[in-house]
Motif scaffolding. Structure first.
Motif, PDB file in Angstrom:
ATOM      1  N   PRO A 130      -1.865   7.597   6.657  1.00  0.00           N
ATOM      2  CA  PRO A 130      -2.157   6.168   6.672  1.00  0.00           C
ATOM      3  C   PRO A 130      -3.021   5.776   5.479  1.00  0.00           C
ATOM      4  CG  PRO A 130      -2.581   7.149   8.819  1.00  0.00           C
ATOM      5  CD  PRO A 130      -2.368   8.287   7.866  1.00  0.00           C
ATOM      6  N   PRO A 131      -3.023   4.511   5.091  1.00  0.00           N
ATOM      7  CA  PRO A 131      -3.893   4.065   4.000  1.00  0.00           C
ATOM      8  C   PRO A 131      -5.346   4.142   4.424  1.00  0.00           C
ATOM      9  CG  PRO A 131      -2.920   2.185   5.111  1.00  0.00           C
ATOM     10  CD  PRO A 131      -2.269   3.409   5.690  1.00  0.00           C
ATOM     11  N   LEU A 149       0.824  -1.195   0.000  1.00  0.00           N
ATOM     12  CA  LEU A 149       0.000   0.000   0.000  1.00  0.00           C
ATOM     13  C   LEU A 149       0.868   1.259   0.000  1.00  0.00           C
ATOM     14  CD1 LEU A 149      -2.642  -1.204   2.576  1.00  0.00           C
ATOM     15  CD2 LEU A 149      -3.063  -0.711   0.173  1.00  0.00           C
ATOM     16  N   ILE A 150       0.501   2.235  -0.790  1.00  0.00           N
ATOM     17  CA  ILE A 150       1.284   3.462  -0.921  1.00  0.00           C
ATOM     18  C   ILE A 150       0.865   4.463   0.133  1.00  0.00           C
ATOM     19  CG2 ILE A 150       1.842   5.386  -2.451  1.00  0.00           C
ATOM     20  CD1 ILE A 150       1.246   3.526  -4.797  1.00  0.00           C
ATOM     21  N   LYS A 151       1.805   5.103   0.784  1.00  0.00           N
ATOM     22  CA  LYS A 151       1.527   6.119   1.784  1.00  0.00           C
ATOM     23  C   LYS A 151       1.279   7.460   1.076  1.00  0.00           C
ATOM     24  CE  LYS A 151       4.775   3.845   4.919  1.00  0.00           C
ATOM     25  NZ  LYS A 151       5.981   4.017   5.742  1.00  0.00           N
ATOM     26  N   ALA A 203       4.118   4.113  13.101  1.00  0.00           N
ATOM     27  CA  ALA A 203       4.286   3.043  12.102  1.00  0.00           C
ATOM     28  C   ALA A 203       4.647   3.605  10.734  1.00  0.00           C
ATOM     29  CB  ALA A 203       3.016   2.199  12.008  1.00  0.00           C
ATOM     30  N   GLY A 204       5.379   4.749  10.727  1.00  0.00           N
ATOM     31  CA  GLY A 204       5.819   5.355   9.475  1.00  0.00           C
ATOM     32  C   GLY A 204       4.821   6.284   8.826  1.00  0.00           C
ATOM     33  N   TYR A 205       3.656   6.462   9.425  1.00  0.00           N
ATOM     34  CA  TYR A 205       2.623   7.325   8.855  1.00  0.00           C
ATOM     35  C   TYR A 205       2.479   8.613   9.658  1.00  0.00           C
ATOM     36  CZ  TYR A 205       1.255   3.105   6.340  1.00  0.00           C
ATOM     37  OH  TYR A 205       1.260   1.996   5.541  1.00  0.00           O
ATOM     38  N   ILE A 240      -3.414   0.357  11.275  1.00  0.00           N
ATOM     39  CA  ILE A 240      -3.634   1.799  11.236  1.00  0.00           C
ATOM     40  C   ILE A 240      -4.212   2.160   9.880  1.00  0.00           C
ATOM     41  CG2 ILE A 240      -1.190   2.149  10.653  1.00  0.00           C
ATOM     42  CD1 ILE A 240      -1.404   4.952  11.924  1.00  0.00           C
ATOM     43  N   PHE A 241      -5.311   2.911   9.892  1.00  0.00           N
ATOM     44  CA  PHE A 241      -5.898   3.370   8.621  1.00  0.00           C
ATOM     45  C   PHE A 241      -6.649   4.679   8.853  1.00  0.00           C
ATOM     46  CE2 PHE A 241      -9.223   0.668  10.457  1.00  0.00           C
ATOM     47  CZ  PHE A 241     -10.374   1.405  10.258  1.00  0.00           C
TER      48      PHE A 241
END
Length: 441
Positions: free
Chosen positions: A13-14, A6-8, A331-333, A45-46
């Motif tokens: 978040p996605p 999935l692309i950020k 988480a990188g988002y 996480i979304f």
């Protein structure tokens, strides 16, 4: 596309923010598995758009630790909860922040610990026994309704000093109207659920004010009496308006979530006879006399594991809202300031790295030998500095009820009913749990 592919987009978040101002609110209301579908698709996480705000949904042990402890200063209770909660609960402890919350939590604490709990025990027992005797004469009934009335009776007697009977029954009806307003559109138009909820709130606050004014000259040793007498470090007491909103919050917290957990307890034990028999044998081995002592309550290790498993698999509420007051990365988002956050219990409560066969009802996972848990893996009562103030009150109430039930009564789930679990206002079987109730032979 896998979760890792999935692309950020813009670092967010996605997920989907839905359409226009509605976002995904319609989907949220229409889909019983709204969150699980998105967790399966996007991971823990979304993003979405709920209740008029862009929202990040997070779940899992690390998310719990981040939100409830290590980065709690990035989040606001007051800014997170919908308008309904703010208007109906007012400036109560539930929505307070910082020093105001710290001061008022300290003032409320004496009503929910130590000697206060010991003083509540006999009254809890007496009210419970009156309901158990009543249920024998009913033969079969909707247990959810009866448990809600019983826990409200206990809360109103012990927390407000009401008299059990017709007055608490009337208060319970008004409180049901009040609670329904928490989960509906906040439209204050005549005859709408929200309008009825606001009127019920005013009725309840007026009732509480009358009791407080009567009590100020003659406080008693119930929660309200302790609240009236409590002082902060400067010798200041809560004002009348502060006491009213705190008492209303105590009344809600003191029975709604307990009703949910007791209903799940009764349902789960009926569905798992081996667990029921083991819990019953533990109670019978204690040789309890006319009264359950505090020592008895401390010596129920298997029952403790049963209630932990109820909290894990069937938490009363699915999670909690917060307002994002500082942008953060998880988480990188990237999640911007001004968004709404919703954390879900399910990711931690069913984490396969912690809980074996996580979807299975298995109280033994919490015994001393297996000890399948860790910090922030079980958050049905919250976590961190703002865990549930009334947790010890609720746990004592549930254990006393379970002890009576297991020692003297049996129950059977009646056929042809919908046991699908609904989450509003708190987790409960859709049917209300129709059962046949009888004395143990």
């Amino acid at each position: 596309m896998s979760k890792t592919d999935l692309i950020k987009t813009n670092g967010l978040p996605p997920g989907s923010l839905g359409i226009s101002l509605l976002g995904e609110s319609v989907n949220f209301l229409a889909e019983s598995n709204f969150f699980q579908k998105r967790l399966d698709k996007y991971g823990n996480i979304f993003k979405t758009h709920l209740l008029g705000k862009p929202t990040v949904v997070m779940t899992g042990i690390e998310a719990n630790r981040f939100i409830l402890s290590s980065h709690s200063d990035h989040f606001s209770w007051r800014e997170g909860w919908p308008k309904n909660f703010k208007e109906l609960f007012g400036n109560s402890l539930f929505l307070q922040e910082g020093q105001e919350h710290k001061r008022n939590r300290k003032l409320l604490t004496p009503a929910f610990c130590g000697s206060a709990l010991i003083n509540y025990k006999d009254t809890m027992e007496d009210i419970m026994q009156s309901y158990l005797k009543k249920w024998i004469n009913l033969d079969n009934f909707l247990w959810l309704n009866e448990l809600r009335q019983m826990t409200f009776d206990i809360a109103s007697v012990l927390l407000l000093g009401s008299q059990s009977g017709s007055i608490t029954q009337n208060l319970s009806k008004e409180f049901t109207k009040f609670s329904q307003g928490l989960f509906t559109l906040p439209l204050n138009i005549p005859f709408t659920p929200y309008s009825k909820s606001l009127k019920a709130r005013d009725y309840l606050l007026q009732h509480i004010e009358q009791i407080v004014l009567e009590r100020q000259g003659d406080p008693k040793n119930d929660a309200l009496g302790l609240l009236i007498q409590s002082q902060d470090d400067q010798g200041n007491r809560l004002s009348l308006e502060e006491i009213k909103v705190q008492a209303l919050l105590m009344l809600f917290s003191g029975h709604e979530t307990t009703t949910s957990m007791l209903t799940s307890f009764c349902l789960s034990l009926a569905q798992h006879p081996a667990v029921l028999n083991k819990a019953r044998q533990e109670q019978l081995s204690l040789n309890i006399g006319e009264r359950i002592s505090i020592d008895h309550l401390r010596n129920m290790p298997y029952l403790d594991t049963v209630f932990k498993e109820i909290e894990r698999l069937y938490p009363s509420v699915i999670g909690g809202f917060r307002g994002v007051v500082k942008s953060f990365t998880f988480a990188g988002y990237h999640v911007p300031k001004g968004w709404q956050l919703l954390y879900l219990n399910s990711g931690a409560h069913k984490d396969p790295s912690i809980y074996s066969n996580a979807n299975q009802f298995d109280p033994d996972r919490f015994n001393a030998e297996r000890a399948e848990s860790c910090e922030y893996a079980l958050v049905g009562f919250g976590g961190g500095a703002r865990n549930c103030l009334g947790m010890a009150f609720a746990q004592m109430e549930m254990k006393i009820f379970a002890s009576f039930l297991l020692r003297f009564y049996s129950w059977e789930i009646l056929p042809n009913q919908d046991l699908t679990l609904e989450i509003i206002p708190t987790l409960h079987p859709k049917s209300g749990l129709k059962i046949k109730f009888s004395c143990l032979s």
